[in-house]
Motif scaffolding. Structure first.
Motif, PDB file in Angstrom:
ATOM      1  N   GLY A 166       0.655  -1.027   0.282  1.00  0.00           N
ATOM      2  CA  GLY A 166       0.132  -0.100  -0.349  1.00  0.00           C
ATOM      3  C   GLY A 166       0.549   1.153   0.126  1.00  0.00           C
ATOM      4  N   PHE A 167       1.733   1.213  -0.326  1.00  0.00           N
ATOM      5  CA  PHE A 167       3.531   2.281  -0.590  1.00  0.00           C
ATOM      6  C   PHE A 167       2.948   2.939  -1.902  1.00  0.00           C
ATOM      7  N   TYR A 168       3.148   4.240  -1.623  1.00  0.00           N
ATOM      8  CA  TYR A 168       3.789   4.847  -2.920  1.00  0.00           C
ATOM      9  C   TYR A 168       4.982   4.436  -3.460  1.00  0.00           C
ATOM     10  N   LYS A 190      -0.173   2.125  -4.501  1.00  0.00           N
ATOM     11  CA  LYS A 190      -1.016   3.358  -4.540  1.00  0.00           C
ATOM     12  C   LYS A 190      -0.074   4.437  -6.252  1.00  0.00           C
ATOM     13  N   ASP A 227      -7.576   7.072   2.490  1.00  0.00           N
ATOM     14  CA  ASP A 227      -6.884   7.883   2.880  1.00  0.00           C
ATOM     15  C   ASP A 227      -6.173   8.926   1.698  1.00  0.00           C
ATOM     16  N   ASP A 228      -5.307   9.895   2.577  1.00  0.00           N
ATOM     17  CA  ASP A 228      -4.821  10.749   1.060  1.00  0.00           C
ATOM     18  C   ASP A 228      -5.930  11.758   0.342  1.00  0.00           C
ATOM     19  N   CYS A 284     -10.074   2.730   4.610  1.00  0.00           N
ATOM     20  CA  CYS A 284      -9.949   3.394   5.728  1.00  0.00           C
ATOM     21  C   CYS A 284     -10.126   4.517   6.019  1.00  0.00           C
ATOM     22  N   TYR A 309      -6.716   8.329   9.259  1.00  0.00           N
ATOM     23  CA  TYR A 309      -6.364   7.479   9.999  1.00  0.00           C
ATOM     24  C   TYR A 309      -5.600   7.628  11.535  1.00  0.00           C
ATOM     25  N   ILE A 330       1.329   8.775  11.750  1.00  0.00           N
ATOM     26  CA  ILE A 330       0.947   7.500  10.390  1.00  0.00           C
ATOM     27  C   ILE A 330       1.758   6.883  10.734  1.00  0.00           C
ATOM     28  N   TRP A 338      -3.199  -0.799  10.483  1.00  0.00           N
ATOM     29  CA  TRP A 338      -2.631  -0.732   9.003  1.00  0.00           C
ATOM     30  C   TRP A 338      -0.759  -0.079   9.882  1.00  0.00           C
ATOM     31  N   ASN A 387       2.278   0.976   8.923  1.00  0.00           N
ATOM     32  CA  ASN A 387       3.642   1.968   8.321  1.00  0.00           C
ATOM     33  C   ASN A 387       4.892   1.602   9.084  1.00  0.00           C
ATOM     34  N   ASP A 439       8.394   5.147   1.962  1.00  0.00           N
ATOM     35  CA  ASP A 439       8.172   5.672   1.037  1.00  0.00           C
ATOM     36  C   ASP A 439       8.211   6.737   1.477  1.00  0.00           C
ATOM     37  N   TYR A 440       8.441   7.856   2.078  1.00  0.00           N
ATOM     38  CA  TYR A 440       8.418   9.131   2.223  1.00  0.00           C
ATOM     39  C   TYR A 440       9.671   9.141   3.163  1.00  0.00           C
ATOM     40  N   ASN A 485       2.279  -2.694   6.303  1.00  0.00           N
ATOM     41  CA  ASN A 485       2.556  -1.108   5.161  1.00  0.00           C
ATOM     42  C   ASN A 485       3.702  -1.185   5.355  1.00  0.00           C
TER      43      ASN A 485
HETATM   44  C1  GDL Z   1      -0.041   7.067   4.030  1.00  0.00           C
HETATM   45  C2  GDL Z   1      -0.293   6.290   3.175  1.00  0.00           C
HETATM   46  C3  GDL Z   1       0.383   4.940   2.747  1.00  0.00           C
HETATM   47  C4  GDL Z   1       1.553   5.178   2.885  1.00  0.00           C
HETATM   48  C5  GDL Z   1       2.000   6.113   4.357  1.00  0.00           C
HETATM   49  C6  GDL Z   1       4.151   6.079   4.334  1.00  0.00           C
HETATM   50  C7  GDL Z   1      -1.650   4.911   5.320  1.00  0.00           C
HETATM   51  C8  GDL Z   1      -2.781   4.728   4.848  1.00  0.00           C
HETATM   52  N1  GDL Z   1      -1.910   5.411   4.002  1.00  0.00           N
HETATM   53  O1  GDL Z   1      -0.798   7.910   5.387  1.00  0.00           O
HETATM   54  O2  GDL Z   1      -0.080   4.699   1.434  1.00  0.00           O
HETATM   55  O3  GDL Z   1       3.148   4.147   2.527  1.00  0.00           O
HETATM   56  O4  GDL Z   1       1.187   6.215   4.746  1.00  0.00           O
HETATM   57  O5  GDL Z   1       4.282   6.903   3.684  1.00  0.00           O
HETATM   58  O6  GDL Z   1      -0.666   4.907   5.639  1.00  0.00           O
END
Ligand code: GDL
Length: 457
Positions: free
Chosen positions: A19-21, A50, A126-127, A170, A174, A209, A233, A235, A240-241, A268
Motif C-alpha cells: 500500500g505504499f507510494y 498507491k 486515505d490521503d 480506511c 486514520y 501515520i 495498518w 506503517n 516511501d516517505y 505496509n
Molecule cells: C500513508 C499512506 C500509505 C503510505 C504511508 C507511509 C496510510 C493509510 N496511507 O499515509 O499509503 O505508504 O503513509 O508514507 O498509511
C-alpha cells in the motif's frame, strides 16, 4: 445503536499491505511473499499499491483482460498458500459520492475482480481531499455519511453473503493526529463508526501515520468511537516517505495481546521488497506468540533465517556483520544495539578532545573494518536483487565512514583544536550536493521537532 461494542467478530487478520507510494512489487516477489507468509502463519495480503493507476488515479477504468490475467496470478498464488487476497481500490481523489455512475463504476470493477476469484475487498479513503462537493453535502450532510453509504452498499452487494469474506475500509483521518486536526469534518470517526455495517473492518495507523507505540489505552478509547476494534495498518516499516531509509528491524511497541485489542494487524512495509524479510517474519512471531513475543529475540531469529539469502561468491557473511548491517537500518525511531554502540563511539571521537577518547578510537577502527568488509560482501552477494536493494544506501554509510576516518585522524594530528579537514573523495558539488541537499540544509530541527534557520556562512 447500542453504545457498547456491536462488533461482529470476523477472523483476526494478519499480514502484509502492498500500500505504499512507488513501484509495485513484481509477481515473483509477491509469490515469494505468500510462501513466507504461509510458513510464518500470516493470513492476509492486501493489494493496494498507491501508484498502480487502476488503484487511485484511474479507478473508474476497467482492467483489460491482459491486466486482469496478471492480477489473477497473484490471486491464485495467494489461494494456493491459504492466504486471503484483499483487493483494494481508492476512489477518493475525485469520486462524487452521490453519483450513481460512480457507484456503478465501483461495482463494475469489483465484479471484474470477483470473476478472477476475489472475495475480499477494501475501500481506501486515505490521503484524499476532504472538502465536499455541494451535491454530496446536499445528499449526505457529512463526509462520514457519504463514505458509509458507498461502503455499506458495496459490502451488501459483494461481501455480506459470502461466509468468511471480509470488507475493509480506511477512513480519511486514520491516525490520532489527523483526527485532532479535524480531518474529515466534525465527529467523522464517531459518525463513520456508528453508520458502517458492524462487520466492516476499519483501518487505523495509531497515534501518528508512523507510530512508535500503539498502546492498549489508545486502542480502548478508539474502539468506543469506532464501535469496533480497529485493524492496524502498520506503517512502522514503510519507507516511501524518505529515500534514504530502509527498515530491517522487528515489529515492536504494539500491545502484547493483539487479538484482545485489535481485529487484525497488517504491515505496509518497505517499497524495496527484499528489505522486508525481518519485518514480515517478526510480525508472524508477534501475532502468533502473544505475550511471549520479544522483539529482540524475534529480530535475532529473523536474522538467522535471513542469513541464508546472503550467500556470496567470496567469503561468507559473519553473523556479527549481518547484525550490524540490519541494526544500522532497523526502525524509524531507533537503531539496533550494534549500530547504537557504534554511534556512541563515533560521537566520543567527534565531540571530545583526543585526550578524552579512551578506547573509542580503537573501537572506531574495528567498526570501520567491519563496514569495509560488509561493503565487499554486499557487492559479492549472489542474490543480486538483495544487493541492489541496499547498495545505494550502503554506499552513503561507507562514504560517511571514510570521511569520519579522515576527520578523526586530522583532529588527532592537530591536537584536537577545532579543525577544518579536507577529504579528496568528498568534494564540493559531488558530495552532499544538489537541490535536495541544499533545500534540506536551510532548516534544522531540534529534538522537540521544531524547525529553525540553519546557520550558514
Ligand atoms: C500513508 C499512506 C500509505 C503510505 C504511508 C507511509 C496510510 C493509510 N496511507 O499515509 O499509503 O505508504 O503513509 O508514507 O498509511
Amino acid at each position: 445503536m447500542n453504545e457498547e461494542s456491536t462488533v461482529e467478530t470476523g477472523p483476526f487478520l494478519s499480514g502484509v499491505i502492498e500500500g505504499f507510494y512507488g513501484r509495485p512489487w513484481t509477481l515473483e516477489q509477491r509469490s515469494v511473499l505468500f510462501q513466507r507468509m504461509a510458513s510464518w502463519r500470516l493470513n492476509t495480503y492486501l493489494y493496494g499499491p498507491k501508484d498502480d493507476l487502476h488503484h487511485r488515479a484511474s479507478w473508474r477504468r476497467l482492467y483489460s483482460s491482459e491486466d486482469l490475467a496478471v492480477l489473477r496470478e497473484s490471486v491464485v498464488q495467494c489461494q494456493a498458500n491459504g492466504i486471503r487476497f484483499v483487493y483494494a481500490i481508492g476512489p477518493g481523489l475525485d469520486i462524487t459520492y452521490s453519483s450513481e455512475e460512480d457507484l456503478e463504476a465501483l461495482r463494475q470493477r469489483l465484479k471484474q475482480l470477483r470473476e478472477i476469484g476475489v472475495a475480499d475487498f477494501a475501500l481506501l479513503f486515505d490521503d484524499i481531499p476532504d472538502s465536499m462537493l455541494e451535491c454530496d453535502r446536499a445528499q449526505f450532510g457529512s463526509f462520514a455519511a457519504a463514505q458509509a453509504r458507498i461502503c455499506n452498499t458495496l459490502y451488501a452487494d459483494f461481501v455480506q453473503e459470502i461466509p468468511e469474506a471480509v470488507f475493509l475500509v480506511c477512513p480519511t483521518p486514520y491516525c490520532s493526529r489527523m483526527d485532532q486536526e479535524g480531518l474529515g469534518g466534525e465527529n467523522y470517526l464517531d459518525d463513520l463508526g456508528a453508520s458502517l455495517h458492524p462487520s466492516i473492518y476499519l483501518f487505523w495507523t495509531g497515534p501518528g501515520i508512523i507510530s512508535r507505540e500503539i498502546s492498549e489505552g489508545h486502542l480502548a478509547a478508539l474502539k468506543r468511537r469506532l464501535k469496533r476494534a480497529p485493524l492496524i495498518w502498520d506503517n512502522y516499516h514503510a519507507n516511501d516517505y524518505d529515500l534514504r531509509r530502509l527498515y530491517t528491524g522487528p515489529i515492536d511497541g504494539r500491545p502484547a495481546k493483539a487479538t484482545e485489542h485489535l481485529t487484525g494487524i497488517m504491515i505496509n512495509p518497505n517499497c524495496e521488497f527484499e528489505a522486508n524479510f525481518v519485518p514480515v517474519y517478526t510480525l508472524g512471531r508477534y501475532v502468533n506468540l502473544g505475550d511471549a513475543y520479544s522483539a529482540n529475540q524475534a529480530f535475532a531469529e529473523g536474522l538467522t533465517l535471513w542469513q541464508s539469502e546472503f550467500e556470496t561468491v567470496g567469503e561468507a557473511w559473519s553473523r556479527d556483520e549481518l547484525t550490524l548491517f540490519a541494526s544500522i537500518y532497523y526502525l524509524p525511531f531507533s537503531m539496533g544495539d550494534s549500530a547504537s554502540s557504534m554511534m556512541e563511539d563515533i560521537k566520543v571521537l567527534i565531540q571530545r578532545e583526543p585526550t578524552d577518547w579512551g578506547d573509542a578510537e580503537g573501537r572506531f577502527h574495528f567498526w570501520r573494518a567491519r563496514i569495509q568488509s560488509i561493503s565487499v560482501k554486499l557487492t559479492e552477494l549472489k542474490h543480486r536483487e538483495l544487493f541492489y536493494t541496499f547498495n545505494r544506501q550502503w554506499w552513503e554509510i561507507r562514504e560517511e565512514f571514510e570521511l569520519l576516518a579522515r576527520f578523526i585522524e586530522h583532529k588527532k594530528v592537530n591536537g584536537g583544536r577545532t579543525v577544518l579537514a579536507r577529504s579528496p573523495e568528498h568534494l564540493c558539488g559531488t558530495y552532499r550536493g544538489g537541490t535536495i541537499h541544499q533545500l534540506q540544509s536551510l532548516l534544522s530541527m531540534n529534538e522537540d521537532g521544531q524547525f529553525f534557520e540553519s546557520n550558514h556562512e
